[in-house]
Write a protein that holds these residues in place. Structure first.
Motif, short mmCIF file in Angstrom:
data_model
loop_
_atom_site.label_atom_id
_atom_site.label_comp_id
_atom_site.label_asym_id
_atom_site.label_seq_id
_atom_site.Cartn_x
_atom_site.Cartn_y
_atom_site.Cartn_z
N UNK A 86 31.95 37.05 60.16
CA UNK A 86 32.82 37.43 59.04
C UNK A 86 34.03 38.19 59.57
N UNK A 87 35.21 37.61 59.37
CA UNK A 87 36.43 38.19 59.96
C UNK A 87 37.32 38.88 58.93
N UNK A 88 36.96 38.81 57.64
CA UNK A 88 37.80 39.44 56.60
C UNK A 88 36.97 39.61 55.34
N UNK A 89 37.49 40.42 54.40
CA UNK A 89 36.84 40.60 53.10
C UNK A 89 37.75 40.05 52.00
N UNK A 90 37.20 39.15 51.19
CA UNK A 90 37.97 38.55 50.10
C UNK A 90 37.68 37.06 50.03
N UNK A 91 38.14 36.31 49.08
CA UNK A 91 39.28 36.65 48.33
C UNK A 91 38.91 37.49 47.13
N UNK A 92 39.64 38.61 47.01
CA UNK A 92 39.48 39.49 45.87
C UNK A 92 40.85 39.67 45.24
N UNK A 93 40.87 40.05 43.98
CA UNK A 93 42.18 40.23 43.34
C UNK A 93 42.12 40.06 41.85
N UNK A 94 43.20 39.53 41.29
CA UNK A 94 43.33 39.36 39.84
C UNK A 94 43.85 37.96 39.55
N UNK A 95 43.26 37.31 38.57
CA UNK A 95 43.73 35.99 38.15
C UNK A 95 43.91 35.99 36.64
#
Ligand SMILES: [Zn+2]
Ligand SMILES: [Zn+2]
Length: 272
Positions: free
Chosen positions: A99-108
Motif C-alpha cells: 500500500x503506497x497511498x491512502x485514498x481515494x477519499x474526498x467529496x462527490x
C-alpha cells in the motif's frame, strides 16, 4: 526488490497512478490487462480500493503482480457505510507492504451517492488516518472543489504529500492544490475534443507536479472513448499531454514516472 524498467527508444516509460484493476471487467482478465500494460511501457500500476471488499481484491492483485501497487480508502460514494469499525479495518489494511497511498477519499457532490454530511465526516476522519500512517493522499473531488480544498487547507499540512486525482477543477483550484504541495493527476479526459480549458491548465502546470492516470475501467481516452479503459491506454493521454506542453512523449514519461516514484516511493530503478 527493484523492478527493472525496460528501456526502449520508441516506448515511453509510464506509471498509471490511478486504476481500478480490482473492478470488473478488468479483474477477471487481470493477467491480460497487466500483460498489455507492460508491453505498452507501463512500469507500475496503482490500483485503488474504494471499500473494504474492493481493497482486499486490490491487495490480492498486488500480491500476484510485482508491478501492481495499492491505494485504499473509503470513496465518498461509500461514505455511508464507513462506520468506525470499518475505518479501523481499512487503516489496518493500509499497513500492507504494497500500500503506497491512502485514498481515494474526498467529496462527490455530483453523484451524491452518500449524504453530504456523511461524506464530510468520513473525509475528515480519513485525513487523520492517512496522516497518522504517513501515507500520501489520493483525493477525489467532483463538483466539490471549493469545499474539498478548504477542508484540505484546514487539515494540512500533509508532509507525505498527495494528489488530486482525475483533476476537473479550474485554474484557481489547480493553484490551491499546488500551494498545498499536491500533485495533479491527468486522466484520459484531456484527449476529449471539448476540453480546451483543461488542456490550457495542463500546459501551465509545473513539470514536477504532474501525474498520469487512466481511472480505468472508466474514462477511456480518444481513440478508445466509449470502450472499457485499461492501463495500456495511458499512452494516448501521455501523447496529448506531450503535444499540449510542446514536448515529447519520452519526456512526459520520464517526468511523470519520476514524480510518481518520488510521491509513492515506488521501487522503480532510475532509467539510465
Ligand atoms: Zn475518483
Ligand atoms: Zn478511482
Amino acid at each position: 526488490m527493484l523492478l527493472p524498467i525496460a528501456t526502449s527508444l520508441v516506448k515511453p516509460i509510464l506509471v498509471d497512478s490511478h486504476a481500478h484493476l480490482e473492478m470488473e471487467p478488468l479483474f477477471q482478465d487481470a493477467d491480460g490487462v497487466v500483460r498489455r500494460a507492460r508491453s505498452a511501457g507501463v512500469a507500475a500500476i496503482i490500483t485503488v480500493g474504494i471499500d473494504l471488499e474492493d481493497a482486499r481484491r486490490a491487495l490480492e492483485l498486488a500480491e500476484r503482480f510485482d508491478d501492481v501497487f495499492v491505494s485504499l480508502g473509503y470513496h465518498p460514494h461509500n461514505a455511508k457505510n464507513a462506520r468506525e469499525k470499518a475505518l479501523n479495518e481499512m487503516a489496518d489494511l493500509a499497513t500492507h507492504r504494497k500500500v503506497v497511498a491512502y485514498g481515494e477519499i474526498g467529496l462527490d457532490y455530483f453523484r451524491n451517492y452518500s449524504p453530504r454530511s456523511a461524506q464530510k465526516a468520513v473525509f475528515a476522519d480519513q485525513l487523520s488516518i492517512a496522516k497518522s500512517l504517513a501515507k500520501p493522499l489520493v483525493i477525489h473531488l467532483r463538483s466539490a472543489y471549493e469545499e474539498g480544498l478548504t477542508e484540505l487547507e484546514k487539515a494540512g499540512p500533509f508532509p507525505a504529500g498527495g494528489v488530486i486525482h482525475c483533476f476537473s477543477g479550474d485554474e484557481r483550484d489547480a493553484q490551491r492544490a499546488l500551494d498545498l504541495g499536491f500533485h495533479i493527476s491527468i486522466p484520459g479526459t484531456i484527449t476529449y475534443r471539448k476540453n480546451d480549458k483543461f488542456r490550457a491548465i495542463v500546459s501551465r502546470l509545473p513539470e514536477d507536479r504532474i501525474l498520469l492516470e487512466t481511472d480505468c475501467p472508466f474514462l477511456a481516452p480518444e481513440p478508445k472513448r466509449g470502450k472499457d479503459n485499461e492501463p495500456a491506454y495511458i499512452v494516448y493521454t501521455a501523447q496529448t499531454v506531450a503535444s499540449v506542453r510542446n514536448t515529447s512523449v519520452a519526456v512526459v514519461g520520464q517526468t511523470t514516472t519520476a514524480n510518481a516514484t518520488r510521491l509513492f516511493g515506488l521501487p522503480l530503478e532510475e532509467a539510465p
